[in-house]
Design a protein around this motif. Structure first.
Motif, PDB file in Angstrom:
ATOM      1  N   VAL A 164     -27.638  19.903  22.197  1.00  0.00           N
ATOM      2  CA  VAL A 164     -26.883  21.128  21.947  1.00  0.00           C
ATOM      3  C   VAL A 164     -26.033  20.879  20.708  1.00  0.00           C
ATOM      4  CG1 VAL A 164     -25.087  22.687  22.825  1.00  0.00           C
ATOM      5  CG2 VAL A 164     -26.833  21.767  24.380  1.00  0.00           C
ATOM      6  N   GLU A 165     -26.175  21.767  19.719  1.00  0.00           N
ATOM      7  CA  GLU A 165     -25.403  21.627  18.489  1.00  0.00           C
ATOM      8  C   GLU A 165     -23.950  22.017  18.746  1.00  0.00           C
ATOM      9  OE1 GLU A 165     -25.294  23.653  14.086  1.00  0.00           O
ATOM     10  OE2 GLU A 165     -27.260  23.404  15.058  1.00  0.00           O
ATOM     11  N   VAL A 166     -23.046  21.128  18.378  1.00  0.00           N
ATOM     12  CA  VAL A 166     -21.609  21.339  18.580  1.00  0.00           C
ATOM     13  C   VAL A 166     -20.931  21.353  17.218  1.00  0.00           C
ATOM     14  CG1 VAL A 166     -19.523  20.428  19.676  1.00  0.00           C
ATOM     15  CG2 VAL A 166     -21.746  20.131  20.793  1.00  0.00           C
TER      16      VAL A 166
ATOM     17  N   ARG B  77      -7.193  19.829  20.729  1.00  0.00           N
ATOM     18  CA  ARG B  77      -8.491  19.854  20.060  1.00  0.00           C
ATOM     19  C   ARG B  77      -9.404  20.878  20.728  1.00  0.00           C
ATOM     20  NH1 ARG B  77     -11.011  14.081  19.747  1.00  0.00           N
ATOM     21  NH2 ARG B  77     -10.723  14.243  21.985  1.00  0.00           N
ATOM     22  N   PHE B  78     -10.277  21.488  19.926  1.00  0.00           N
ATOM     23  CA  PHE B  78     -11.239  22.440  20.463  1.00  0.00           C
ATOM     24  C   PHE B  78     -12.479  22.449  19.590  1.00  0.00           C
ATOM     25  CE2 PHE B  78      -8.771  24.844  17.431  1.00  0.00           C
ATOM     26  CZ  PHE B  78      -9.646  25.762  16.870  1.00  0.00           C
ATOM     27  N   THR B  79     -13.551  22.986  20.148  1.00  0.00           N
ATOM     28  CA  THR B  79     -14.808  23.112  19.412  1.00  0.00           C
ATOM     29  C   THR B  79     -15.619  24.241  20.020  1.00  0.00           C
ATOM     30  OG1 THR B  79     -16.722  21.928  18.520  1.00  0.00           O
ATOM     31  CG2 THR B  79     -16.126  21.454  20.815  1.00  0.00           C
ATOM     32  N   PHE B  80     -16.697  24.591  19.337  1.00  0.00           N
ATOM     33  CA  PHE B  80     -17.593  25.643  19.807  1.00  0.00           C
ATOM     34  C   PHE B  80     -19.029  25.147  19.849  1.00  0.00           C
ATOM     35  CE2 PHE B  80     -13.988  28.074  18.367  1.00  0.00           C
ATOM     36  CZ  PHE B  80     -13.918  29.126  19.258  1.00  0.00           C
ATOM     37  N   PHE B  81     -19.798  25.735  20.754  1.00  0.00           N
ATOM     38  CA  PHE B  81     -21.246  25.560  20.807  1.00  0.00           C
ATOM     39  C   PHE B  81     -21.791  26.882  21.331  1.00  0.00           C
ATOM     40  CE2 PHE B  81     -19.578  24.240  24.864  1.00  0.00           C
ATOM     41  CZ  PHE B  81     -20.509  24.621  25.822  1.00  0.00           C
ATOM     42  N   ALA B  82     -23.105  27.000  21.428  1.00  0.00           N
ATOM     43  CA  ALA B  82     -23.694  28.270  21.856  1.00  0.00           C
ATOM     44  C   ALA B  82     -24.572  28.063  23.077  1.00  0.00           C
ATOM     45  CB  ALA B  82     -24.520  28.872  20.720  1.00  0.00           C
ATOM     46  N   ASP B  83     -24.651  29.106  23.898  1.00  0.00           N
ATOM     47  CA  ASP B  83     -25.561  29.059  25.043  1.00  0.00           C
ATOM     48  C   ASP B  83     -26.966  29.425  24.557  1.00  0.00           C
ATOM     49  OD1 ASP B  83     -25.871  31.881  25.015  1.00  0.00           O
ATOM     50  OD2 ASP B  83     -25.228  32.108  27.096  1.00  0.00           O
TER      51      ASP B  83
ATOM     52  N   PRO C  70     -21.177  32.452  21.926  1.00  0.00           N
ATOM     53  CA  PRO C  70     -20.255  31.368  21.607  1.00  0.00           C
ATOM     54  C   PRO C  70     -19.446  30.913  22.825  1.00  0.00           C
ATOM     55  CG  PRO C  70     -19.447  33.441  20.713  1.00  0.00           C
ATOM     56  CD  PRO C  70     -20.779  33.727  21.320  1.00  0.00           C
ATOM     57  N   ILE C  71     -19.386  29.600  22.986  1.00  0.00           N
ATOM     58  CA  ILE C  71     -18.607  28.984  24.065  1.00  0.00           C
ATOM     59  C   ILE C  71     -17.653  27.979  23.430  1.00  0.00           C
ATOM     60  CG2 ILE C  71     -18.675  27.541  26.136  1.00  0.00           C
ATOM     61  CD1 ILE C  71     -21.515  28.623  26.625  1.00  0.00           C
TER      62      ILE C  71
END
Length: 131
Positions: free
Chosen positions: A97-99, A111-117, A122-123
Motif C-alpha cells: 500500500v502506497e503511503v 505525525r500523520f500520513t495518508f494512504f488510499a483504500d 483517502p485515509i
C-alpha cells in the motif's frame, strides 16, 4: 442536542470482496454483521474498531464515481488514530500500500500520513499517544 461521538462512517465500494479484505485483513476491523440485501443487489458489512466506532461498507451495482482528490467538496477523508506510526506505515508498505511521506501537524506536533483504500478514498493515520 448533545452528540456524544461518531457512531459510524459509511463507504460504498466498487469491488466488495477486495474492499472487505482491505478493511478486515489489512486494517484489522472486526466483522459485526454481514448481510446481502437481495432487493438492492447489495452487500452491507458492519465493521468495528476496538473503541466501538464502526464502518459500514456497502456494495451497489455500478455506483457512480465520486471525485476524491484533490480537495474535492464534501467528505474529505476518514482518519484513524494509531499509537505507533512507524509500525503502522511499515505494515501498510509490507502489503504494497502506497503511503505518503509523514507530515507533522503544525498545531499539535503529532505525525500523520495518508494512504488510499482500494477505491482511492483517502485515509489518514494520525499518531496519538495513550494518556
Amino acid at each position: 442536542m448533545k452528540l456524544s461521538r461518531i457512531h459510524h462512517t459509511a463507504l460504498i465500494c466498487a469491488d466488495y470482496q477486495r474492499s472487505k479484505a482491505f478493511y478486515v485483513d489489512l486494517l484489522g476491523f472486526k466483522v459485526i454483521a454481514e448481510n446481502y440485501r437481495q432487493s438492492r443487489d447489495s452487500w452491507k458489512l458492519d465493521l468495528a474498531l476496538p473503541d466501538g466506532s464502526q464502518l459500514e461498507l456497502f456494495s451497489f451495482p455500478n455506483p457512480p464515481e465520486r471525485t476524491s482528490r484533490p480537495e474535492a467538496c464534501g467528505l474529505r477523508h476518514i482518519a484513524f488514530a494509531v499509537e505507533d506510526m512507524d509500525a503502522a506505515v511499515a505494515e501498510l508498505e509490507a502489503a504494497n500500500v502506497e503511503v505518503e511521506p509523514l507530515r507533522v501537524d503544525e498545531f499539535t506536533g503529532a505525525r500523520f500520513t495518508f494512504f488510499a483504500d482500494p477505491d482511492d478514498l483517502p485515509i489518514e493515520l494520525y499518531e496519538s499517544h495513550p494518556s
